[in-house]
Scaffold this motif. Structure first.
Motif, PDB file in Angstrom:
ATOM      1  N   SER B  18     -49.395  27.818 -30.458  1.00  0.00           N
ATOM      2  CA  SER B  18     -48.962  27.294 -29.155  1.00  0.00           C
ATOM      3  C   SER B  18     -47.472  27.012 -29.145  1.00  0.00           C
ATOM      4  O   SER B  18     -46.867  26.697 -30.172  1.00  0.00           O
ATOM      5  N   SER B  19     -46.862  27.109 -27.954  1.00  0.00           N
ATOM      6  CA  SER B  19     -45.432  26.838 -27.818  1.00  0.00           C
ATOM      7  C   SER B  19     -45.098  26.576 -26.361  1.00  0.00           C
ATOM      8  O   SER B  19     -45.974  26.618 -25.490  1.00  0.00           O
ATOM      9  N   SER B  20     -43.823  26.297 -26.106  1.00  0.00           N
ATOM     10  CA  SER B  20     -43.364  26.024 -24.739  1.00  0.00           C
ATOM     11  C   SER B  20     -42.098  26.797 -24.435  1.00  0.00           C
ATOM     12  O   SER B  20     -41.242  26.975 -25.310  1.00  0.00           O
ATOM     13  N   LEU B  21     -41.993  27.230 -23.180  1.00  0.00           N
ATOM     14  CA  LEU B  21     -40.781  27.870 -22.679  1.00  0.00           C
ATOM     15  C   LEU B  21     -40.099  26.882 -21.743  1.00  0.00           C
ATOM     16  O   LEU B  21     -40.761  26.156 -20.997  1.00  0.00           O
ATOM     17  N   ASN B  22     -38.778  26.866 -21.791  1.00  0.00           N
ATOM     18  CA  ASN B  22     -38.025  25.910 -20.995  1.00  0.00           C
ATOM     19  C   ASN B  22     -37.259  26.569 -19.856  1.00  0.00           C
ATOM     20  O   ASN B  22     -36.737  27.676 -20.013  1.00  0.00           O
ATOM     21  N   CYS B  23     -37.180  25.893 -18.732  1.00  0.00           N
ATOM     22  CA  CYS B  23     -36.379  26.342 -17.592  1.00  0.00           C
ATOM     23  C   CYS B  23     -35.595  25.137 -17.093  1.00  0.00           C
ATOM     24  O   CYS B  23     -36.184  24.198 -16.558  1.00  0.00           O
ATOM     25  N   SER B  24     -34.296  25.157 -17.292  1.00  0.00           N
ATOM     26  CA  SER B  24     -33.443  24.076 -16.789  1.00  0.00           C
ATOM     27  C   SER B  24     -32.762  24.527 -15.504  1.00  0.00           C
ATOM     28  O   SER B  24     -32.346  25.687 -15.407  1.00  0.00           O
TER      29      SER B  24
END
Lengths: 112, 113
Positions: B18-24
């Protein structure tokens, strides 16, 4: 369910030629958008139409023009093509601006 | 100027990792934040829309969350078929009634079996 239909899927043109891309939005969608996506790039907004009137314009070259017809389909006309115009061109449609809109499969334009 | 930045640019995971993608995002006024999946040579496929901080949405192995400055796309126990480019896009109040989207550069995810 009906999707956004774009034609042609692939197009090869020579420099300085003209190309016409077509888009058929989802029935009853009132807004059409055109985006350009270069290799490895994110989609860039070109132009949009709401109820057959141009509603917004982005980074669209003067050599490009677009219109939406009475049956709501839209055409993107590109003249004096340059090598840098090679890209994927996406059309999208929506019903109102507050909903995620649906993209077509795109037209891959290659200018040689 | 309105701006959307995604990280990482590329992500390689093992199946099940599992992991996460970031959008700033930096925008004058957020109307909505959208997540799309894009397979090579195809049009972006709509995943989620988020409108306000604290909102969360889920679909199968994907979960999107939103704060006032960023959004995360969490992928739980990914499978090889989740391999794609994930695009984040914002719609701003400055876009008036046109609804145009400003996209980030995307995160290309590769999930190995």
């Amino acid at each position: 369910a009906a999707g956004v239909i774009q034609s042609p899927r692939h197009l090869i043109k020579e420099k300085r030629e003209t190309a016409t891309l077509k888009c058929y939005p989802i029935p009853r969608h009132d807004t059409v958008y055109w985006y350009q996506q270069g290799p490895g790039q994110d989609p860039q907004f070109l132009i949009s139409f709401y109820e057959k009137m141009q509603s917004d314009k982005g980074s669209i070259p003067d050599r490009f023009s677009a219109q939406q017809f009475s049956d709501y389909h839209s055409e993107l006309n590109m003249s004096s093509l340059e090598l840098g115009d090679s890209a994927l061109y996406f059309c999208a449609s929506s019903s109102g601006v507050d909903y995620g809109y649906t993209f077509g499969s795109g037209t891959r334009l290659t200018v040689v | 100027e309105d701006q959307v930045t995604q990280s990482p640019e590329a992500l390689r995971l093992q199946e099940g990792e599992s992991s996460s993608l970031n959008c700033s995002y930096t925008v004058s006024g957020l109307r909505g934040l959208f997540w799309y999946r894009q397979d090579p040579g195809k049009g972006p496929e709509f995943l989620f829309t988020l409108y306000s901080a604290g909102e969360e949405k889920e679909k199968e192995r994907l979960k999107a969350t939103l704060t006032k400055k960023e959004s995360f796309l969490h992928i739980t126990a990914p499978k090889p078929e989740d391999s794609a480019t994930y695009l984040c896009a914002v719609q701003t109040h400055g876009s008036g009634n046109t609804g145009k989207l400003i996209f980030g550069q995307g995160t290309t995810l590769q999930v190995k079996p």
